[in-house]
Design a protein around this motif. Structure first.
Motif, PDB file in Angstrom:
ATOM      1  N   UNK A 226       0.811  -1.214   0.000  1.00  0.00           N
ATOM      2  CA  UNK A 226       0.000   0.000   0.000  1.00  0.00           C
ATOM      3  C   UNK A 226       0.844   1.264   0.000  1.00  0.00           C
ATOM      4  N   UNK A 227       2.013   1.200   0.624  1.00  0.00           N
ATOM      5  CA  UNK A 227       2.831   2.399   0.764  1.00  0.00           C
ATOM      6  C   UNK A 227       4.303   2.011   0.853  1.00  0.00           C
ATOM      7  N   UNK A 228       5.170   3.035   0.686  1.00  0.00           N
ATOM      8  CA  UNK A 228       6.609   2.800   0.840  1.00  0.00           C
ATOM      9  C   UNK A 228       6.927   2.347   2.258  1.00  0.00           C
ATOM     10  N   UNK A 229       6.214   2.905   3.205  1.00  0.00           N
ATOM     11  CA  UNK A 229       6.447   2.547   4.602  1.00  0.00           C
ATOM     12  C   UNK A 229       6.156   1.073   4.843  1.00  0.00           C
ATOM     13  N   UNK A 253      -1.640  -6.636   4.423  1.00  0.00           N
ATOM     14  CA  UNK A 253      -2.648  -6.303   3.418  1.00  0.00           C
ATOM     15  C   UNK A 253      -1.918  -5.894   2.138  1.00  0.00           C
ATOM     16  N   UNK A 254      -2.134  -6.648   1.043  1.00  0.00           N
ATOM     17  CA  UNK A 254      -1.460  -6.392  -0.226  1.00  0.00           C
ATOM     18  C   UNK A 254      -2.391  -5.669  -1.194  1.00  0.00           C
ATOM     19  N   UNK A 262      -6.192  -6.933  -0.357  1.00  0.00           N
ATOM     20  CA  UNK A 262      -6.523  -8.257   0.157  1.00  0.00           C
ATOM     21  C   UNK A 262      -5.516  -8.628   1.253  1.00  0.00           C
ATOM     22  N   UNK A 263      -6.006  -9.381   2.229  1.00  0.00           N
ATOM     23  CA  UNK A 263      -5.140  -9.855   3.314  1.00  0.00           C
ATOM     24  C   UNK A 263      -4.445 -11.137   2.879  1.00  0.00           C
ATOM     25  N   UNK A 264      -3.135 -11.182   3.072  1.00  0.00           N
ATOM     26  CA  UNK A 264      -2.346 -12.366   2.717  1.00  0.00           C
ATOM     27  C   UNK A 264      -1.452 -12.753   3.890  1.00  0.00           C
ATOM     28  N   UNK A 265      -1.241 -14.044   3.980  1.00  0.00           N
ATOM     29  CA  UNK A 265      -0.223 -14.550   4.908  1.00  0.00           C
ATOM     30  C   UNK A 265       0.963 -14.983   4.064  1.00  0.00           C
ATOM     31  N   UNK A 266       2.122 -14.347   4.253  1.00  0.00           N
ATOM     32  CA  UNK A 266       3.323 -14.622   3.471  1.00  0.00           C
ATOM     33  C   UNK A 266       4.288 -15.472   4.288  1.00  0.00           C
ATOM     34  N   UNK A 267       4.773 -16.544   3.656  1.00  0.00           N
ATOM     35  CA  UNK A 267       5.779 -17.404   4.282  1.00  0.00           C
ATOM     36  C   UNK A 267       6.967 -17.493   3.344  1.00  0.00           C
ATOM     37  N   UNK A 284       2.202 -17.281  -0.859  1.00  0.00           N
ATOM     38  CA  UNK A 284       1.173 -16.268  -0.611  1.00  0.00           C
ATOM     39  C   UNK A 284      -0.150 -16.991  -0.338  1.00  0.00           C
ATOM     40  N   UNK A 285      -0.597 -16.916   0.880  1.00  0.00           N
ATOM     41  CA  UNK A 285      -1.841 -17.594   1.270  1.00  0.00           C
ATOM     42  C   UNK A 285      -2.953 -16.553   1.408  1.00  0.00           C
ATOM     43  N   UNK A 286      -4.014 -16.705   0.612  1.00  0.00           N
ATOM     44  CA  UNK A 286      -5.144 -15.762   0.636  1.00  0.00           C
ATOM     45  C   UNK A 286      -5.981 -15.997   1.898  1.00  0.00           C
ATOM     46  N   UNK A 287      -5.909 -15.054   2.827  1.00  0.00           N
ATOM     47  CA  UNK A 287      -6.689 -15.177   4.070  1.00  0.00           C
ATOM     48  C   UNK A 287      -7.671 -14.006   4.191  1.00  0.00           C
ATOM     49  N   UNK A 288      -8.031 -13.425   3.030  1.00  0.00           N
ATOM     50  CA  UNK A 288      -8.869 -12.217   3.053  1.00  0.00           C
ATOM     51  C   UNK A 288     -10.219 -12.478   3.707  1.00  0.00           C
ATOM     52  N   UNK A 289     -10.896 -13.541   3.273  1.00  0.00           N
ATOM     53  CA  UNK A 289     -12.221 -13.837   3.847  1.00  0.00           C
ATOM     54  C   UNK A 289     -12.103 -14.139   5.336  1.00  0.00           C
ATOM     55  N   UNK A 290     -11.051 -14.877   5.672  1.00  0.00           N
ATOM     56  CA  UNK A 290     -10.837 -15.201   7.085  1.00  0.00           C
ATOM     57  C   UNK A 290     -10.639 -13.932   7.910  1.00  0.00           C
ATOM     58  N   UNK A 291      -9.834 -12.995   7.366  1.00  0.00           N
ATOM     59  CA  UNK A 291      -9.577 -11.756   8.093  1.00  0.00           C
ATOM     60  C   UNK A 291     -10.836 -10.901   8.200  1.00  0.00           C
ATOM     61  N   UNK A 292     -11.663 -10.909   7.123  1.00  0.00           N
ATOM     62  CA  UNK A 292     -12.916 -10.147   7.177  1.00  0.00           C
ATOM     63  C   UNK A 292     -13.835 -10.708   8.254  1.00  0.00           C
ATOM     64  N   UNK A 293     -13.907 -12.047   8.313  1.00  0.00           N
ATOM     65  CA  UNK A 293     -14.733 -12.685   9.350  1.00  0.00           C
ATOM     66  C   UNK A 293     -14.172 -12.366  10.731  1.00  0.00           C
TER      67      UNK A 293
END
Length: 731
Positions: A226-229, A253-254, A262-267, A284-293
Motif C-alpha cells: 500500500x505504501x513505501x512505509x 494487506x497487499x 486483500x489480506x495475505x499470509x506470506x511465508x 502467498x496464502x489468501x486469508x482475506x475472507x478469514x480476516x474479514x470474518x
C-alpha cells in the motif's frame, strides 16, 4: 563381414605401396608410408566409434563408404551398401531402420542448398523377447556436411543413437509439466524473489492479485504494498528473520491491480541465508475472507449489534488507557451515564421494533454531538455511556453536556409519529471519584438515578452524599430476600369510610418493613428497589395473601361486607401471575371475591393495553373489585376508563390536601367526581387531613374518604379494635 573389409583394405594397401615402389622415387616412400598409416589410424577410429558414419555421392546418391557401426545399425553387410544408390537399397530392404534412415538421408541429399544440417529420426524396434509383441522407440540424430573432392560433391553423415537422451528429456519434460501443473493448480500463490524483484511466479498468484499471465514477472515487489512505509517495514522484518536461517511468516494487506486490497499470509525461505536478498521463495496464502470474518467478529465483540456503538468491554479498555494518560499529564477524565427518561413507557406504546429504531436515532444523534471529543457507548437497553478525557477539571465537560441535551430539543420521527424524549445524566470523574472503570461506572450510575429523582431531564455530578444513599439502596436490595423469608414485612391498614354516613367500609393494606437493625423502613425507600430487582412480585403475592386473611378477620369481628384495597405494582401486574395469585388467596382465606379490591395505577393501564385489558376482564369475571389509584396524576384518558370499566376512581391526595385553599384543585376534584358519576363509577378521596376538606368532599358528592383526619394506618390488632369501636358507636 568385418574380416572381408580388413582383407580388402590390406590388398589395396599392398597394391598402392607396390605401385609406389615401381613408379615413385624412393625419397617419396617415407611420406607415402606416413600418409597410409595416418589413413589406417583414422579408419580404425571410424571402425571402433559408436557413432555411425556414411560417405555419399550427392550426384548419383550412391553410398561410397560406411563404418562398422553403420553396418550394425542397418543390419546389412558392406557389399549390400557400398557402391549402391540409396533407392536400390530401399527397394531391396524393407526393415524399419533401413527405410527410416535411408529415406531421411535421401531427403538430406535433396537439400543441396543447405549445409551442416542436423536432424532427428525415430523408428520402432521390436523387443528382444520372443513373441512379446512389444516395440520400443529408437531415436537417431543425423548431422550432415557437404564436401567437394576432385570435382565431385559428397555428403558426410555422422549419426548417433540418442534414445537414452530422448527418454531422459521426456522424463524431464514430464517432470517439468508436472511441476508446472502442481504450481499452477496450487491453492496458494508462489513466487521466486531476487533483490525484491519477482523472478517467477505461478498462475495462482497472478489470479489472486488480478494480473495477466507473466505480467508481474520482472516487477519490483513494491507494487504489492500500500505504501513505501509498508514495503520497507515488511522487508526489514522479513529479511532480518531469513538472515538468521529462520522461516518467516507474516500477515499483511497487499494491493491488487485494480486498487483493491486483500489480506495475505506470506511465508518465505531464503535459498542462501547468508544473503537472503539474493534469492528467496515465498508462499502467498489468501486469508482475506478469514480476516474479514475475524474483523467482523472483533467488531461485534467490541460493538453493540443494534446501534453499532462501542460496547461496555471496548469502553472499559479505552477508559483505562485514558486514565493512564490523564495520570501522567495530571488531567481529569469523566464518565457520563445517560438514561432516557420514561423510555419503557414509550416503548410499550410504539412497540419493540419502533423502540429499536428510536434507539438507533438517539445513538446517531448522540455520537454526532460528542464527535471527536469523546467515546460514546451503548451500555444496555436505553442507557448510554460517554467518556471524555484529558480535561483540566470535571466542570470542563459542561459544554459537551449542553450539546448532548440539545439533541433532544427536536422530536424523533418514528413510524409516522413524532416523539419527544429527554434524558437524565450522571457524571463521575477521575481521579476525584475513583481510579478504575468499575468504581467510576458505579458512581456515574448513582448520580444518574439522583438526576432522575431530581425531576429528570437534568444532570448530576456524583457526591459523597449520593454514595450514602446508594449504599442504603444496596443494603435494601440485599435485605429484601431475608425480609420476606424471616417475616420482617408487616401490613398496616388505613380505614376507608362512606363519606356521608361515615360508616366503616374497610381499609387499604399498606406494607411496612420492620428491619431488625434499622427499624421501620419506609415503603418509599424499599418499593422502588423491590421493583428494580423483581422482588416486588413475591412481595406482592405475600401482601394479597395476608390482606385476604385480614379481611376475613374483619368479617368475623362484625364488619359487614368489608373490602380491603391492595395497591398493585405495574411490574407485578404485567409480569406476575396476578389472576392465579388473587384466586388462590381468596380461596385459602375463604372470602367472597368482592371483598378484595385491586388498585391499578394509570401507568399499568397504558402498558400493553390489550394484555392488561384481558387480565382486568378475567379479574372482573372472578368477582374482584378494581379501582384506579392516584387518578388525575397520569394520563387520565377517558378512552381507557370506558374500555376498562373499573369500579372506582381514587382521587390523588395532591389535589385533596389543599382543597379548601386552592381553587384549581377544587375544580379538578369536582370534575373528576362529576365525570365518575356520569360513567357510573364511585370515587374515593385520599389524604384528608381536616374536617373542612371532608365537608367540601361531601358537598362535591364524593362517595368515600381516607386520610389522617379519619385515622392513621394501624396494625391488624389495632384495626380489629377500631372495628369494635365503630360498631359500638353505631349501636
Amino acid at each position: 563381414m568385418a574380416k572381408q573389409c580388413d582383407d580388402k583394405w590390406a590388398n589395396q594397401r599392398r597394391q598402392t605401396i607396390g605401385l609406389g615402389e615401381r613408379s615413385v622415387r624412393k625419397n617419396y616412400y617415407p611420406q607415402l608410408k606416413r600418409n597410409v598409416e595416418r589413413i589406417e589410424r583414422f579408419r580404425a577410429l571410424l571402425e571402433f566409434t559408436s557413432d555411425f558414419v556414411l560417405l555419399i555421392n550427392i550426384q548419383n546418391q550412391e553410398i561410397c563408404d560406411v563404418n562398422k557401426a553403420t553396418l550394425t545399425l542397418l543390419n546389412l553387410d558392406e557389399d549390400t551398401l557400398v557402391g549402391k544408390p540409396i533407392d536400390v537399397i530401399l527397394e531391396e530392404h524393407h526393415n524399419n531402420v533401413v527405410q527410416v534412415v535411408l529415406s531421411r538421408l535421401k531427403n538430406l541429399l535433396l537439400e543441396t542448398e543447405r549445409d551442416n544440417v542436423t536432424c532427428e529420426v525415430h523408428y520402432d524396434e521390436k523387443d528382444d523377447l520372443k513373441d512379446s509383441g512389444k516395440f520400443s522407440r529408437q531415436w537417431l540424430e543425423l548431422s550432415s556436411r557437404q564436401a567437394r573432392v576432385e570435382g565431385e560433391y559428397y555428403m558426410t553423415v555422422v549419426g548417433r543413437n540418442i534414445t537414452d537422451r530422448k527418454q531422459h528429456e521426456e522424463v524431464l519434460n514430464s517432470l517439468i509439466k508436472e511441476k508446472e501443473a502442481l504450481l499452477d493448480n496450487a491453492l496458494v500463490g508462489l513466487a521466486w524473489i531476487k533483490d525484491r524483484i519477482i523472478v517467477s511466479c505461478n498462475k495462482k498468484l497472478e489470479e489472486m492479485l488480478g494480473y495477466r499471465e507473466e505480467s508481474i514477472v520482472g516487477c519490483s515487489t513494491r507494487i504489492l504494498y500500500e505504501s513505501d512505509e509498508a514495503f520497507n517495514d515488511f522487508g526489514q522484518e522479513a529479511y532480518q528473520a531469513l538472515a538468521s536461517g529462520k522461516t518467516y511468516t507474516g500477515t499483511i494487506k497487499l494491493a491488487k491491480l485494480g486498487g483493491e486490497h486483500m489480506w495475505c499470509q506470506l511465508t518465505g525461505n531464503a535459498i542462501d541465508p547468508s544473503n537472503p536478498q539474493n534469492s528467496s521463495v515465498w508462499i502467498f496464502n489468501d486469508i482475506h475472507e478469514h480476516m474479514l470474518i475475524e474483523e467482523k467478529a472483533r467488531f461485534l465483540s467490541q460493538h453493540d449489534t443494534l446501534t453499532g456503538l462501542p460496547n461496555l468491554r471496548f469502553l472499559e479498555d479505552q477508559l483505562n488507557h485514558i486514565i493512564n494518560q490523564c495520570r501522567k499529564e495530571n488531567k481529569v477524565a469523566t464518565l457520563l451515564n445517560l438514561d432516557l427518561d420514561r423510555f419503557k413507557n414509550v416503548n410499550d406504546v410504539i412497540g419493540y421494533n419502533c423502540g429499536n429504531d428510536l434507539l438507533k436515532k438517539v445513538a446517531k444523534r448522540l455520537q454526532k454531538s460528542v464527535g471527536e471529543q469523546g467515546i460514546v457507548c451503548r451500555h444496555s437497553g436505553d442507557e448510554f455511556l460517554v467518556v471524555l478525557g484529558c480535561l483540566t477539571d470535571k466542570e470542563s465537560c459542561l459544554p459537551v453536556l449542553s450539546q448532548i441535551f440539545s439533541i433532544f430539543r427536536e422530536d424523533f420521527k418514528i413510524g409516522g409519529q413524532e416523539l419527544t424524549l429527554s434524558c437524565s445524566l450522571g457524571i463521575s470523574s477521575f481521579p476525584h471519584d475513583g481510579e478504575d472503570f468499575e468504581t467510576l461506572l458505579n458512581k456515574a450510575n448513582i448520580a444518574m438515578y439522583q438526576a432522575k429523582d431530581a425531576g429528570r431531564n437534568t444532570y448530576c455530578f456524583f457526591s459523597s452524599e449520593m454514595n450514602k444513599v446508594a449504599e442504603e439502596t444496596l443494603m435494601i436490595a440485599f435485605g429484601l430476600h431475608k425480609a420476606l423469608e424471616f417475616g420482617q414485612f408487616q401490613l398496616h391498614y388505613q380505614p376507608q369510610i362512606d363519606i356521608n354516613t361515615e360508616r366503616l367500609l374497610g381499609g387499604e393494606a399498606l406494607i411496612r418493613w420492620n428491619h431488625p437493625e434499622f427499624g421501620m423502613i419506609s415503603p418509599n425507600k424499599f418499593i422502588p428497589v423491590a421493583e428494580n430487582t423483581g422482588m416486588i412480585i413475591p412481595i406482592g403475592e405475600w401482601v394479597i395473601q395476608e390482606a385476604c386473611k385480614e379481611v376475613k378477620k374483619w368479617q368475623k369481628n362484625g364488619l359487614i361486607n368489608p373490602v380491603i384495597a391492595v395497591n398493585l405494582s405495574a411490574i407485578q401486574f404485567t409480569h406476575g401471575d396476578i389472576e392465579k395469585t388473587a384466586y388462590q388467596a381468596i380461596k385459602q382465606a375463604d372470602i367472597s371475591p368482592e371483598m378484595l379490591e385491586l388498585e391499578l395505577t394509570e401507568s399499568i393501564i397504558i402498558r400493553d393495553a390489550e394484555n392488561v385489558l384481558a387480565k382486568v376482564k378475567r379479574l372482573q369475571l372472578m368477582g374482584c373489585k378494581l379501582s384506579i389509584d392516584d387518578f388525575g396524576t397520569g394520563y387520565s384518558s377517558l378512552a381507557y376508563l370506558k374500555r376498562f370499566a373499573v369500579d372506582k376512581l381514587k382521587i390523588d391526595q395532591a389535589f385533596v390536601r389543599d382543597l379548601n385553599e386552592n381553587q384549581d384543585d377544587a375544580v379538578i376534584v369536582r370534575t373528576i367526581i362529576q365525570m365518575a358519576k356520569n360513567l357510573g363509577l364511585k370515587t374515593i378521596a385520599e389524604g384528608i387531613e381536616s374536617k373542612e376538606i371532608l365537608e367540601l368532599l361531601k358537598l362535591y358528592r364524593c362517595d368515600e374518604a381516607q386520610g389522617y383526619y379519619i385515622s392513621k394506618p394501624m396494625s391488624g390488632e389495632a384495626f380489629i379494635d377500631y372495628i369494635h369501636s365503630c360498631c359500638t358507636e353505631s349501636k
